[in-house]
Design an enzyme around this catalytic site. Structure first.
Site, PDB file in Angstrom:
ATOM      1  N   ASP A  79      24.317   9.874  17.094  1.00 53.06           N
ATOM      2  CA  ASP A  79      24.789  11.252  17.276  1.00 53.06           C
ATOM      3  C   ASP A  79      26.177  11.407  16.665  1.00 53.06           C
ATOM      4  OD1 ASP A  79      22.518  11.727  18.745  1.00 53.06           O
ATOM      5  OD2 ASP A  79      23.495  11.372  20.679  1.00 53.06           O
TER       6      ASP A  79
HETATM    7  N1  URA Z   1      21.220   7.401  22.173  1.00 49.69           N
HETATM    8  C1  URA Z   1      21.944   8.535  22.234  1.00 49.69           C
HETATM    9  O1  URA Z   1      21.850   9.293  23.180  1.00 49.69           O
HETATM   10  N2  URA Z   1      22.778   8.801  21.209  1.00 49.69           N
HETATM   11  C2  URA Z   1      22.971   7.967  20.141  1.00 49.69           C
HETATM   12  O2  URA Z   1      23.767   8.268  19.249  1.00 49.69           O
HETATM   13  C3  URA Z   1      22.200   6.794  20.103  1.00 49.69           C
HETATM   14  C4  URA Z   1      21.336   6.533  21.135  1.00 49.69           C
END
Ligand code: URA
Length: 236
Positions: A101
Site C-alpha cells: 500500500d
Molecule cells: N497488507 C496490507 O494491508 N497492506 C500492505 O501493504 C501489505 C499487506
C-alpha cells in the site's frame, strides 16, 4: 535475434528509430557496416554503434526499501511510482513483485523477469511475507490463536490461511502470512477491531530487507537471493 530488435533492446531507440540508425550506416557487426534490420545476429557477433559496443540488458532483480508516499505502480498516478526511485536503464520494463500500500514501507522486489515473479506470487508457493505492524489498540490475549485458526475478512467468503503472530510489545506485532489478499494485514487486524497505524515488510520468503538500505534505496539481489526465492528448498 534480428538486428533492429537487438538495437532497440540494447539502447533507448524504438524499433523504427533503430531502423533509421541502421540506414545511416552507423552500426557494424564484426566490423562490417550492416544496414538491414532483418539481419540475424549470431550469439558471439560484436555489434557496435559509432565504435561503442552494444550489449543486451539482461534480466534484473532488485530489492527496494519502499518509503511511504509511493505507489507500487508502473507510472505515477495519485502518488509517485516506486520506479521513480530507481536510477536504472530501461526502467519501463520493470515491475514490482506484488504490491505494498502507499503508506506501507519496506521490502519490495522489482524485476523484468515475469516467470520469476509468477513463481513467487503463485499461491502454490506458500511464500512467507513478514510484516511488522504498529496498532492503535493493545492486542487481545487470543489474537495469536485467532490468526492461527484463520479469520473471515469483511467481504471475503473464505477465512485466511493460518498466520503466525508474534507480539513485540502491547501495540506492535510481527505477522507472517502466506497469502496476498487486498490490504490483507490491515483487514486482519481490523477483524479484531484494531487499526494498523504503520506497516513495514521485513521479509519475503528467504530474503530479508537489507538493513543497509535506507528508505528509498535499492540494490541488486545476489544470484543466491534470486535463486532462493524460487527454490523448493526454502519452501514447505
Ligand atoms: N497488507 C496490507 O494491508 N497492506 C500492505 O501493504 C501489505 C499487506
Amino acid at each position: 535475434m534480428r538486428l533492429d530488435r537487438f538495437l532497440s533492446e540494447s539502447t533507448d531507440l524504438s524499433r523504427s528509430d533503430a531502423r533509421k540508425v541502421l540506414k545511416s550506416g552507423e552500426i557494424t557487426v564484426n566490423g562490417e557496416v550492416i544496414t538491414k534490420g532483418a539481419y540475424i545476429l549470431n550469439e558471439d557477433d560484436v555489434v557496435m554503434w559509432d565504435e561503442e559496443p552494444l550489449a543486451l540488458v539482461g534480466l534484473r532483480y532488485l530489492m527496494l526499501n519502499k518509503p511511504a508516499g509511493y505507489e507500487c505502480s508502473l507510472k505515477n498516478s495519485l502518488y509517485p511510482s516506486v520506479m521513480t526511485l530507481l536510477d536504472i536503464e530501461k526502467r519501463e520494463r520493470l515491475h514490482t513483485v506484488g504490491r505494498l500500500d502507499v503508506d506501507t514501507t519496506g521490502l519490495i522486489l522489482i524485476t523484468d523477469d515475469g516467470h520469476w515473479t509468477h513463481r513467487i506470487i503463485s499461491p502454490k508457493q506458500e511464500c512467507d511475507k513478514v510484516y511488522v505492524a504498529t496498532l492503535a489498540e493493545p492486542l487481545p490475549d487470543h489474537a495469536e490463536r485467532l490468526f492461527q485458526e484463520g479469520v473471515l475478512l469483511n467481504g471475503d467468503d473464505k477465512p485466511t490461511l493460518p498466520a503466525v503472530l508474534e507480539r513485540i510489545d502491547e501495540r506492535t506485532a510481527r505477522l507472517t502470512i502466506q497469502e496476498g489478499r487486498y490490504h490483507q494485514v490491515k483487514r486482519m487486524f481490523a477483524s479484531l477491531g484494531n487499526l494498523v497505524l504503520t506497516l513495514h515488510r521485513e521479509r519475503i520468503g528467504p530474503v530479508a530487507l537489507d538493513a543497509d538500505l535506507a528508505l528509498g534505496e535499492s540494490r541488486y539481489l545476489t544470484p543466491a537471493e534470486v535463486q532462493a526465492l524460487v527454490s523448493d528448498e526454502f519452501y514447505p
